[in-house]
Design an enzyme around this catalytic site. Structure first.
Site, short mmCIF file in Angstrom:
data_model
loop_
_atom_site.label_atom_id
_atom_site.label_comp_id
_atom_site.label_asym_id
_atom_site.label_seq_id
_atom_site.Cartn_x
_atom_site.Cartn_y
_atom_site.Cartn_z
N TYR A 1 -76.98 -53.51 82.93
CA TYR A 1 -75.68 -53.04 82.45
C TYR A 1 -74.57 -53.76 83.22
CZ TYR A 1 -78.59 -49.79 79.95
OH TYR A 1 -79.55 -49.28 79.11
N GLY B 1 -75.84 -49.38 88.82
CA GLY B 1 -75.78 -50.82 89.03
C GLY B 1 -77.06 -51.52 88.63
#
Length: 439
Positions: free
Chosen positions: A246, A242
């Site tokens: 991205y 996380g």
């Protein structure tokens, strides 16, 4: 989307050449109300299998109680012999998205009995790729190719988690089925730098396509499927990526997320996608086998947010309620894989908010890692670049005078299956005396 490549081809150097730079959802509500799995009290003893293959690397046990970094730690079901973790490290050596046989030796080299390893970032879907030669975990071929790698780590006594990854907008149509535009939270491109295609050409980042609400459950499902496939491939657990700009981070950070629906705007809305992914993965394999990596203060790939502390406190609090095994947080001084100017931002508020294991990463040395454990700043410390060049890094940390091999950044991201991958020497080879004293 057609764009002209930048002049010339570039070497595979990831961060410089490849990159420059709310409650109410069905899954989440279901998870909060009825699907939380209690952590089991039983402890898992990790030991070699009866049919262990030929040893791929020197086996060793790290001396205990030399310093806090080498003290044991109970991570949910797993009894770790020390707190030095192999960080997830993209190596760009999975030809055709499939892990190669030398990956087994690479990870086995970095395994100590009772040590925790996190795999290189591994794509959960064919749309998730954005770098050359990165692995996936969404086809039978990929799953089968991972099996000897996980077995090698198990046979050496290690605990191995796979990092679940989707690049989102950090990609290019050449990576996408039928040359489609990459997906993201919003149609906002990374404005600086270039993306490297599978052919090795450098292009400006394209404008991604914003996911439709109707498509999001399918993307969430790909993470859950990837988690199931990871366990089928022999991994002990999974880490949700996380961080670092991205796909999940693109939903979290307001400069990349311009949505006006239930996935954008407020902090709960921007956290919704991350929480749905976490809930789906935890439901698939158990929260006790699920970690997540976050980079609250990183500006890598232009993923920033002015409310970053409030955003991440909300997110970490919800993840804690789910009972996730750990949060793996990247320090503010690290952006992507590089150190940046010092920052006064602290991870301590997140450490206090999360009730499970708290792991940190970000340019730690032996001394700063010891301080992180001693001060209560973290439970575990992940090491990247130094672990690349020192496959037996935990053993070297047993002696303050043990030498460290220097790393060569030029070989971090080449497709070569040996150079910069398997050829760094062990302590016993460069300093037999130090190795003997540490043993």
């Amino acid at each position: 989307m057609s764009q002209k490549p930048a002049a010339g081809r570039i070497s595979f150097r990831m961060e410089t050449a490849l990159r420059s730079n709310s409650p109410g959802t069905t899954l989440l509500a279901k998870y909060q109300h009825s699907k939380i799995r209690p952590r089991r009290a039983v402890k898992v003893a990790v030991s070699p299998s009866a049919s262990a293959p030929v040893t791929l690397a020197p086996r060793y046990e790290v001396p205990r109680d030399i310093n806090p970094l080498l003290s044991p730690y109970t991570l949910g079901e797993f009894e770790l012999s020390h707190r030095v973790v192999l960080a997830p490290l993209t190596r760009c050596r999975a030809i055709g998205t499939v892990p190669q046989k030398n990956a087994a030796e690479y990870y086995a080299q970095r395994t100590s009995k009772g040590g925790l390893l996190i795999s290189e970032a591994t794509c959960v879907a064919v749309t998730g790729h954005g770098y050359p030669n990165t692995p996936g975990v969404y086809t039978e071929e990929q799953i089968n190719a991972w099996k000897p790698v996980t077995q090698a780590v198990r046979d050496a006594g290690g605990i191995f988690f796979l990092q679940l990854w989707h690049c989102g907008r950090s990609s290019h149509p050449e990576y996408q089925p039928n040359g489609a535009d990459p997906i993201s939270a919003s149609a906002v491109a990374i404005s600086k730098g270039t993306v490297t295609t599978p052919s090795g050409d450098a292009y400006p980042f394209p404008v991604p396509r914003a996911l439709e609400i109707s498509e999001i459950p399918g993307v969430v499902k790909s993470y859950a499927d990837g988690a199931r496939n990871s366990l089928a491939a022999g991994f002990h657990g999974v880490e949700i990526h996380g961080a670092n700009g991205y796909l999940i981070d693109q939903f979290l950070k307001s400069n990349a997320n311009k949505r006006t629906d239930k996935y954008g705007g407020s902090i709960p809305n921007r956290c919704r996608f991350a929480l749905e992914v976490a809930a789906a993965v935890a439901d698939a394999v158990g929260p006790e086998l699920t970690g997540i990596r976050l980079s609250p203060y990183s500006e890598f790939q232009e993923a920033t947010d002015p409310e970053t502390l409030d955003l991440n406190l909300y997110l970490v609090d919800k993840l804690s309620e789910m009972g996730l095994l750990y949060v793996h947080a990247v320090e503010a001084r690290i952006s992507g894989g590089f150190e940046v100017e010092g920052s006064s931002e602290s991870l301590d508020p997140l450490r206090k908010a999360f009730k499970g294991c708290f792991m940190v990463a970000g340019g730690y040395t032996r001394e700063t890692g010891i301080h992180a454990i001693e001060s209560g700043h973290a439970d575990l410390v992940a090491y990247g670049r130094e672990f690349i060049s020192n496959p037996d890094l935990p053993l070297r940390f047993a002696r303050p005078d043990a030498p460290l091999n220097p790393y060569n950044r030029d070989t971090f991201y080449t497709p070569d299956q040996v150079v910069g991958y398997l050829d760094y020497p062990f302590l016993k080879d460069v300093s037999p005396e130090a190795a003997q004293l540490a043993a």
